[in-house]
Design a protein around this motif. Structure first.
Motif, mmCIF file in Angstrom:
data_model
loop_
_atom_site.group_PDB
_atom_site.id
_atom_site.type_symbol
_atom_site.label_atom_id
_atom_site.label_comp_id
_atom_site.label_asym_id
_atom_site.label_seq_id
_atom_site.Cartn_x
_atom_site.Cartn_y
_atom_site.Cartn_z
ATOM 1 N N ARG A 77 -3.838 9.726 4.223
ATOM 2 C CA ARG A 77 -4.488 8.410 4.186
ATOM 3 C C ARG A 77 -4.224 7.714 5.515
ATOM 4 O O ARG A 77 -3.175 7.114 5.722
ATOM 5 N N PRO B 75 0.833 -1.202 0.000
ATOM 6 C CA PRO B 75 0.000 0.000 0.000
ATOM 7 C C PRO B 75 0.870 1.255 0.000
ATOM 8 O O PRO B 75 2.018 1.226 0.461
ATOM 9 N N LEU C 116 -8.418 -2.336 -5.639
ATOM 10 C CA LEU C 116 -7.913 -1.596 -4.487
ATOM 11 C C LEU C 116 -8.927 -1.754 -3.366
ATOM 12 O O LEU C 116 -10.132 -1.586 -3.591
ATOM 13 N N SER C 117 -8.464 -2.089 -2.183
ATOM 14 C CA SER C 117 -9.376 -2.213 -1.051
ATOM 15 C C SER C 117 -9.822 -0.821 -0.604
ATOM 16 O O SER C 117 -9.198 0.175 -0.938
ATOM 17 N N PRO C 118 -10.916 -0.729 0.151
ATOM 18 C CA PRO C 118 -11.323 0.588 0.651
ATOM 19 C C PRO C 118 -10.300 1.128 1.647
ATOM 20 O O PRO C 118 -9.562 0.362 2.267
ATOM 21 N N GLY C 119 -10.270 2.414 1.789
ATOM 22 C CA GLY C 119 -9.368 3.061 2.724
ATOM 23 C C GLY C 119 -10.090 4.159 3.475
ATOM 24 O O GLY C 119 -11.251 4.479 3.191
ATOM 25 N N PRO D 280 -13.560 1.493 -2.893
ATOM 26 C CA PRO D 280 -12.804 0.404 -3.516
ATOM 27 C C PRO D 280 -12.879 0.498 -5.033
ATOM 28 O O PRO D 280 -13.819 1.060 -5.586
ATOM 29 N N GLN E 140 -5.214 2.283 1.030
ATOM 30 C CA GLN E 140 -5.811 1.256 0.176
ATOM 31 C C GLN E 140 -4.740 0.236 -0.185
ATOM 32 O O GLN E 140 -3.611 0.593 -0.484
#
Length: 171
Positions: free
Chosen positions: A79, A65, A122-125, A155, A83
């Protein structure tokens, strides 16, 4: 370190990298592992041609990430929860089934080819900021109040699926 030692070490590392690259083979290139479905035993037991089938099981690999980015005017990084990138493939399938001819003897075939297609996600962040500003020289170095901030990074999923259906003479 002597130049000859460096050259020998570089050759050993390059050879090891090449060996690992060839061992990974096509599975690492496509992001999936082929899995044949054994139906030959049923064909011999029943005395008739059986469908041929194969699957492709995806291999998901996660990337690194992006680290937090500090921005002036914010107490927390941009951030807070980054993500995580993922790469892999959608599952694939290859099926070919014999069809008996309506007129005459023999078989035709019908088939479906659904190749494993690349997948990027991409995973959520989460991004957040505190309800305080940084030290303010106009307030004798004390922070001022502000609205707290909270955001969810959506995402992402990117892929292009493909399929091929067909029929024809022969098995």
């Amino acid at each position: 370190m002597k130049p000859t030692t460096r050259g020998t070490l570089a050759a050993v590392v390059a050879g090891a990298a090449a060996a690992v690259g060839t061992a990974a083979g096509p599975a690492a290139a496509t992001g999936s592992v082929p899995v044949p479905v054994p139906l030959q035993g049923a064909s011999a037991a029943l005395g008739m041609p059986m469908p041929e089938a194969g699957l492709e099981v995806p291999l998901l690999t996660s990337g690194a990430p992006e680290g937090p980015r500090y921005v002036t005017g914010r107490l927390l990084p941009e951030r807070t929860i980054p993500q995580v990138p993922l790469r892999g493939a959608l599952p694939g399938a290859h099926v070919r089934a014999p069809l008996p001819r309506l007129v005459g003897s023999g078989y035709d075939h019908v088939g479906a080819d659904l190749p494993a297609s690349g997948l990027r996600a991409l995973s959520p962040g989460v991004t957040a900021d505190a309800p305080l500003t940084g030290p303010d020289p106009q307030h004798f170095g004390l922070p001022a109040l502000k609205q707290p901030e909270l955001g969810i990074l959506a995402p992402v999923l990117q892929t292009v699926a493909d399929a091929d259906l067909g029929s024809g003479p022969g098995r």
